[in-house]
Design a protein around this motif. Structure first.
Motif, short mmCIF file in Angstrom:
data_model
loop_
_atom_site.label_atom_id
_atom_site.label_comp_id
_atom_site.label_asym_id
_atom_site.label_seq_id
_atom_site.Cartn_x
_atom_site.Cartn_y
_atom_site.Cartn_z
N MET A 46 0.77 -1.11 0.02
CA MET A 46 0.06 -0.04 0.09
C MET A 46 0.81 1.12 -0.14
SD MET A 46 -3.12 -1.21 2.72
CE MET A 46 -3.81 0.50 2.78
N ARG A 47 1.98 1.20 0.86
CA ARG A 47 2.89 2.51 0.90
C ARG A 47 3.65 2.50 -0.51
NH1 ARG A 47 5.19 0.98 6.81
NH2 ARG A 47 3.34 2.25 8.01
N LYS A 48 3.95 1.35 -1.11
CA LYS A 48 4.70 1.51 -2.51
C LYS A 48 3.62 2.10 -3.45
CE LYS A 48 7.27 -1.23 -5.65
NZ LYS A 48 7.81 -2.64 -6.08
N LYS A 49 2.76 1.60 -3.39
CA LYS A 49 1.44 2.25 -4.34
C LYS A 49 1.00 3.76 -3.99
CE LYS A 49 -3.26 1.29 -5.88
NZ LYS A 49 -4.51 0.36 -5.81
N ALA A 50 1.30 4.10 -3.03
CA ALA A 50 0.84 5.36 -2.71
C ALA A 50 2.11 6.19 -3.16
CB ALA A 50 0.98 5.95 -1.12
N VAL A 51 3.19 5.87 -3.09
CA VAL A 51 4.36 6.58 -3.73
C VAL A 51 4.26 6.67 -5.18
CG1 VAL A 51 7.08 6.66 -3.90
CG2 VAL A 51 5.89 5.86 -1.61
N THR A 52 3.86 5.52 -5.84
CA THR A 52 3.92 5.53 -7.23
C THR A 52 2.66 6.42 -7.63
OG1 THR A 52 4.68 3.02 -7.38
CG2 THR A 52 3.33 3.75 -9.12
N GLU A 53 1.52 6.30 -7.01
CA GLU A 53 0.36 7.01 -7.38
C GLU A 53 0.87 8.42 -7.18
OE1 GLU A 53 -2.42 6.31 -8.84
OE2 GLU A 53 -1.66 4.25 -9.02
N PHE A 54 1.37 8.96 -6.24
CA PHE A 54 1.78 10.28 -5.97
C PHE A 54 2.85 10.68 -7.08
CE2 PHE A 54 4.38 13.67 -4.24
CZ PHE A 54 3.56 14.51 -4.15
N SER A 55 3.53 9.91 -7.50
CA SER A 55 4.35 10.28 -8.69
C SER A 55 3.87 10.50 -9.87
CB SER A 55 5.53 9.20 -8.70
OG SER A 55 6.52 9.03 -7.39
N LYS A 56 2.71 9.52 -10.16
CA LYS A 56 2.00 9.81 -11.41
C LYS A 56 1.42 11.12 -11.45
CE LYS A 56 1.60 4.76 -12.32
NZ LYS A 56 0.73 3.44 -12.38
N HIS A 57 0.59 11.10 -10.12
CA HIS A 57 -0.30 12.57 -9.81
C HIS A 57 0.53 13.68 -10.14
CE1 HIS A 57 -1.74 15.66 -7.44
NE2 HIS A 57 -3.29 15.19 -7.58
N GLU A 58 1.89 13.68 -9.58
CA GLU A 58 2.64 14.99 -9.86
C GLU A 58 3.13 14.86 -11.45
OE1 GLU A 58 4.15 17.36 -7.36
OE2 GLU A 58 2.18 16.26 -7.05
#
Length: 270
Positions: A46-58
């Motif tokens: 979940m934490r890894k996904k959150a980092v990935t999603e945040f990067s995509k969001h940026e």
């Protein structure tokens, strides 16, 4: 009475009774550990996904910023055409941004508000805005149009939105949509301009033709004996200039109140 649900009695050959769990404590602990490790694995994912999603969001925010800049340029260009018209030259343009952060959700955008103030030829203030923002997932850009006219005596589109995928080409569809909104605004502007309810308090009478009309539609104005005379047409103004005393109902220098102007139908030729 023995609680049979909590233990199992097993008689040994020596007559001793001992209580055994259905599984050894070692096995139970192993099951707990497995569940804990699984939960920790899920949390790491979940934490890894959150980092990935945040990067995509940026990344999407960067793309949106480029799209928003492009749309804002189109808006400014089209509004420049509108305000270059003499009747809209007094328009006030106000730019604002929609950048903010609420409960961890950042947003970005811009808003341009156009205000037309009350003037000698405009008896009703009008305002509309064009706002650019993104959806929650920053996958689409939204252009929002809003217009306000109070009180409402005419039909008009008070609000509309255009949604554009950020990755798509935007120029053509945005230009066509904004042009349609601005044309609609100008149509509403003239609906207000010609609507009697908006002009009711601003009626004057042409001293030559004897017809009432909104003073904002005056072709020309003259000052005589402290009176402000509004002329609906150039022809009526010309006729007045040729024979002002006749249309005022009294010769210049007369003691008769020049405000007591006889209706056109009652005037007699000399």
């Amino acid at each position: 009475m023995q609680n049979r649900a909590s233990s199992t009695s097993i008689a040994s050959s020596g007559g001793d009774t001992r209580v055994q769990s259905s599984h050894s404590t070692t096995d139970l602990a192993g099951r707990f550990i497995t569940l804990i490790e699984n939960a920790e694995d899920r949390l790491r994912l979940m934490r890894k996904k959150a980092v990935t999603e945040f990067s995509k969001h940026e990344e999407r925010m960067i793309h949106f910023a480029a799209t928003q800049k492009q749309i804002k340029r189109i808006i400014d260009d089209r509004l420049g055409v509108l305000t270059s018209q003499s009747i809209f030259s007094d328009a006030t343009l106000t730019d604002g941004d929609g950048i903010g952060c609420t409960a961890g959700t950042r947003s970005s955008g811009s808003i341009t508000t156009i205000t037309l103030p009350i003037s000698a030829t405009r008896h009703k203030a009008m305002e509309f805005s064009l706002r650019v923002f993104h959806d929650t997932d920053v996958k689409t850009a939204v252009v929002e149009y809003r217009m306000q006219v109070l009180p409402v005596f005419v039909r008009f589109a008070a609000r509309d939105q255009l949604t554009i995928p950020i990755a798509d080409e935007t120029d053509t569809c945005v230009i066509d949509w904004i042009d349609a909104k601005l044309v609609g605004f100008v149509e509403t502007y003239f609906d207000v301009f010609f609507h009697r309810e908006y002009q009711r308090k601003h009626l004057v009478t042409d001293p030559v033709f004897g017809i009432p009309f909104p003073k904002s539609m005056a072709s020309d104005i003259r000052e005589r004996h402290g009176l402000t005379l509004h002329f609906f047409t150039e022809e009526s103004c010309r006729l007045f200039d040729e024979r002002p005393s006749y249309y005022l109902g009294a010769p210049f220098g007369s003691t008769v109140d020049p405000g007591c102007t006889a209706p056109v139908s009652l005037r007699n030729e000399p």
